[in-house]
Design a protein around this motif. Structure first.
Motif, PDB file in Angstrom:
ATOM      1  N   ASP A 153      10.600  23.096 -22.362  1.00 36.89           N
ATOM      2  CA  ASP A 153      11.350  24.089 -21.616  1.00 36.89           C
ATOM      3  C   ASP A 153      10.518  25.370 -21.515  1.00 36.89           C
ATOM      4  O   ASP A 153       9.440  25.488 -22.083  1.00 36.89           O
ATOM      5  CB  ASP A 153      12.720  24.350 -22.254  1.00 36.89           C
ATOM      6  N   LEU A 154      11.033  26.325 -20.757  1.00 35.53           N
ATOM      7  CA  LEU A 154      10.295  27.554 -20.468  1.00 35.53           C
ATOM      8  C   LEU A 154       9.993  28.349 -21.734  1.00 35.53           C
ATOM      9  O   LEU A 154       8.865  28.808 -21.926  1.00 35.53           O
ATOM     10  CB  LEU A 154      11.094  28.403 -19.474  1.00 35.53           C
ATOM     11  N   LYS A 155      10.971  28.496 -22.614  1.00 39.63           N
ATOM     12  CA  LYS A 155      10.776  29.308 -23.819  1.00 39.63           C
ATOM     13  C   LYS A 155       9.664  28.738 -24.702  1.00 39.63           C
ATOM     14  O   LYS A 155       8.776  29.476 -25.145  1.00 39.63           O
ATOM     15  CB  LYS A 155      12.080  29.389 -24.606  1.00 39.63           C
ATOM     16  N   HIS A 156       9.696  27.436 -24.948  1.00 38.53           N
ATOM     17  CA  HIS A 156       8.679  26.830 -25.808  1.00 38.53           C
ATOM     18  C   HIS A 156       7.306  26.851 -25.146  1.00 38.53           C
ATOM     19  O   HIS A 156       6.288  27.008 -25.834  1.00 38.53           O
ATOM     20  CB  HIS A 156       9.079  25.403 -26.179  1.00 38.53           C
ATOM     21  N   LEU A 157       7.261  26.705 -23.832  1.00 40.62           N
ATOM     22  CA  LEU A 157       5.983  26.788 -23.119  1.00 40.62           C
ATOM     23  C   LEU A 157       5.409  28.200 -23.232  1.00 40.62           C
ATOM     24  O   LEU A 157       4.211  28.371 -23.486  1.00 40.62           O
ATOM     25  CB  LEU A 157       6.164  26.395 -21.651  1.00 40.62           C
ATOM     26  N   MET A 158       6.263  29.207 -23.084  1.00 41.04           N
ATOM     27  CA  MET A 158       5.793  30.592 -23.210  1.00 41.04           C
ATOM     28  C   MET A 158       5.298  30.863 -24.635  1.00 41.04           C
ATOM     29  O   MET A 158       4.257  31.507 -24.817  1.00 41.04           O
ATOM     30  CB  MET A 158       6.904  31.566 -22.819  1.00 41.04           C
ATOM     31  N   ASP A 159       6.034  30.389 -25.632  1.00 41.84           N
ATOM     32  CA  ASP A 159       5.617  30.580 -27.027  1.00 41.84           C
ATOM     33  C   ASP A 159       4.256  29.940 -27.278  1.00 41.84           C
ATOM     34  O   ASP A 159       3.387  30.512 -27.950  1.00 41.84           O
ATOM     35  CB  ASP A 159       6.650  29.995 -27.987  1.00 41.84           C
TER      36      ASP A 159
END
Length: 141
Positions: free
Chosen positions: A83-89
């Motif tokens: 998901d977006l959050k884990h990709l950004m992290d």
């Protein structure tokens, strides 16, 4: 004259030593075998006729691989949750907070369009301005 026959001795093959050797060999092969799991995504890049070849490799780049099922991998390390959050992290972790690194998105030709847009959105939200999308050169007919 009939001679008495000697009774035949029963021939037994003792299997216990054979089984011991087989188990020792099995144990040896289990202990010495290395089990590797391929963590790389298999990506078939889409083709493009126009564009320019990538210049000499830069010292540090971030590569986001997107598989055919929409799964992400940053610098050949797959994400546990896509998901977006884990990709950004993961992008922040891989870049160390440096937004000058170029981000290369290598998406499978059959990857969902939403997965590519999500990767571009993650790079944009983190302030990465150098974004590339990988393709392979189309074959001439």
């Amino acid at each position: 004259m009939k001679f008495p026959r000697k009774p035949r001795e029963q021939v037994d093959i003792n299997l216990a030593p054979l089984i011991d050797v087989v188990f020792i060999l099995l144990l040896f092969f289990v202990v010495t075998t290395t089990f590797t799991r391929e963590t790389r995504l298999k990506v078939d890049l889409p083709e493009a006729v126009s564009g320019e070849a990538q210049q000499a490799a830069e010292p540090q780049t971030l590569e986001v691989l997107i598989g055919v099922d929409g799964s992400y991998s940053v610098n050949n390390q797959p994400l546990a949750v896509n998901d977006l959050k884990h990709l950004m992290d993961k992008l922040v972790e891989a870049s160390g907070g440096n937004q000058d690194y170029p981000v290369t998105i290598s998406a499978d030709g059959k990857a969902p369009h939403q997965a590519v847009v999500t990767a571009m959105d993650a790079a944009s939200k983190l302030g990465f301005s150098r974004l590339r999308i990988s393709t392979v050169e189309a074959e001439e007919n």
